[in-house]
Design a protein around this motif. Structure first.
Motif, mmCIF file in Angstrom:
data_model
loop_
_atom_site.group_PDB
_atom_site.id
_atom_site.type_symbol
_atom_site.label_atom_id
_atom_site.label_comp_id
_atom_site.label_asym_id
_atom_site.label_seq_id
_atom_site.Cartn_x
_atom_site.Cartn_y
_atom_site.Cartn_z
ATOM 1 N N MET A 131 0.819 -1.184 0.000
ATOM 2 C CA MET A 131 0.000 0.000 0.000
ATOM 3 C C MET A 131 0.870 1.258 0.000
ATOM 4 N N ALA A 132 2.020 1.206 0.515
ATOM 5 C CA ALA A 132 2.919 2.344 0.567
ATOM 6 C C ALA A 132 3.279 2.842 -0.824
ATOM 7 N N PRO A 133 3.537 1.939 -1.798
ATOM 8 C CA PRO A 133 3.837 2.453 -3.138
ATOM 9 C C PRO A 133 2.647 3.215 -3.728
ATOM 10 N N LYS A 134 1.429 2.754 -3.485
ATOM 11 C CA LYS A 134 0.252 3.470 -3.991
ATOM 12 C C LYS A 134 0.144 4.838 -3.320
ATOM 13 N N LEU A 135 0.432 4.902 -2.057
ATOM 14 C CA LEU A 135 0.390 6.170 -1.338
ATOM 15 C C LEU A 135 1.472 7.109 -1.853
ATOM 16 N N ALA A 176 0.364 8.426 -5.161
ATOM 17 C CA ALA A 176 -0.703 9.414 -4.965
ATOM 18 C C ALA A 176 -0.115 10.727 -4.469
ATOM 19 N N MET A 177 0.856 10.650 -3.570
ATOM 20 C CA MET A 177 1.493 11.870 -3.054
ATOM 21 C C MET A 177 2.260 12.583 -4.170
ATOM 22 N N LYS A 178 2.924 11.820 -5.031
ATOM 23 C CA LYS A 178 3.656 12.423 -6.156
ATOM 24 C C LYS A 178 2.681 13.121 -7.102
ATOM 25 N N ARG A 179 1.578 12.426 -7.422
ATOM 26 C CA ARG A 179 0.575 13.041 -8.309
ATOM 27 C C ARG A 179 -0.011 14.301 -7.679
ATOM 28 N N LEU A 180 -0.275 14.248 -6.366
ATOM 29 C CA LEU A 180 -0.802 15.420 -5.660
ATOM 30 C C LEU A 180 0.213 16.562 -5.675
ATOM 31 N N ASP A 181 1.475 16.211 -5.468
ATOM 32 C CA ASP A 181 2.531 17.224 -5.486
ATOM 33 C C ASP A 181 2.634 17.867 -6.874
ATOM 34 N N ILE A 182 2.561 17.052 -7.914
ATOM 35 C CA ILE A 182 2.603 17.567 -9.290
ATOM 36 C C ILE A 182 1.390 18.456 -9.560
ATOM 37 N N ALA A 183 0.227 17.998 -9.134
ATOM 38 C CA ALA A 183 -1.005 18.773 -9.333
ATOM 39 C C ALA A 183 -0.928 20.105 -8.599
#
Length: 97
Positions: free
Chosen positions: A1-5, A8-15
């Motif tokens: 689950m950590a890789p998915k998190l 998601a954090m990378k995508r949020l940071d990019i967004a």
């Protein structure tokens, strides 16, 4: 689950980065537009002032033209009177033509 998190954090940071860049562009565009609106208002004020000055200059020009015409008429009359006096005294022969 950590890789998915992490993803998601990378995508949020990019967004968030894209959002910040978009907000910055928008603020800069608004600042430039405000500057352009101010510049346009200054140019309109200058145009109005110049139009008023031009109207005043044209009014003065028309007065000067009228005065020049009057002076020219009076000078012609004075020349005619001097020529008449000289002709009567036999000192002047008017030119024909």
């Amino acid at each position: 689950m950590a890789p998915k998190l992490d993803d998601a954090m990378k995508r949020l940071d990019i967004a968030l980065g894209l959002l910040e860049a978009s907000v910055s562009r928008r603020l800069e565009a608004d600042r430039r537009r405000g500057g352009l609106e101010t510049e346009l208002q200054l140019m309109q004020d200058d145009r109005a002032r110049l139009a008023e000055e031009l109207d005043g200059a044209l009014t003065r020009l028309h007065r000067f033209e009228a005065a020049t015409d009057d002076v020219s008429r009076r000078v012609r009359q004075a020349i005619g009177a001097v020529q008449t006096v000289l002709a009567q005294a036999g000192q002047f022969e008017p030119e024909e033509g």
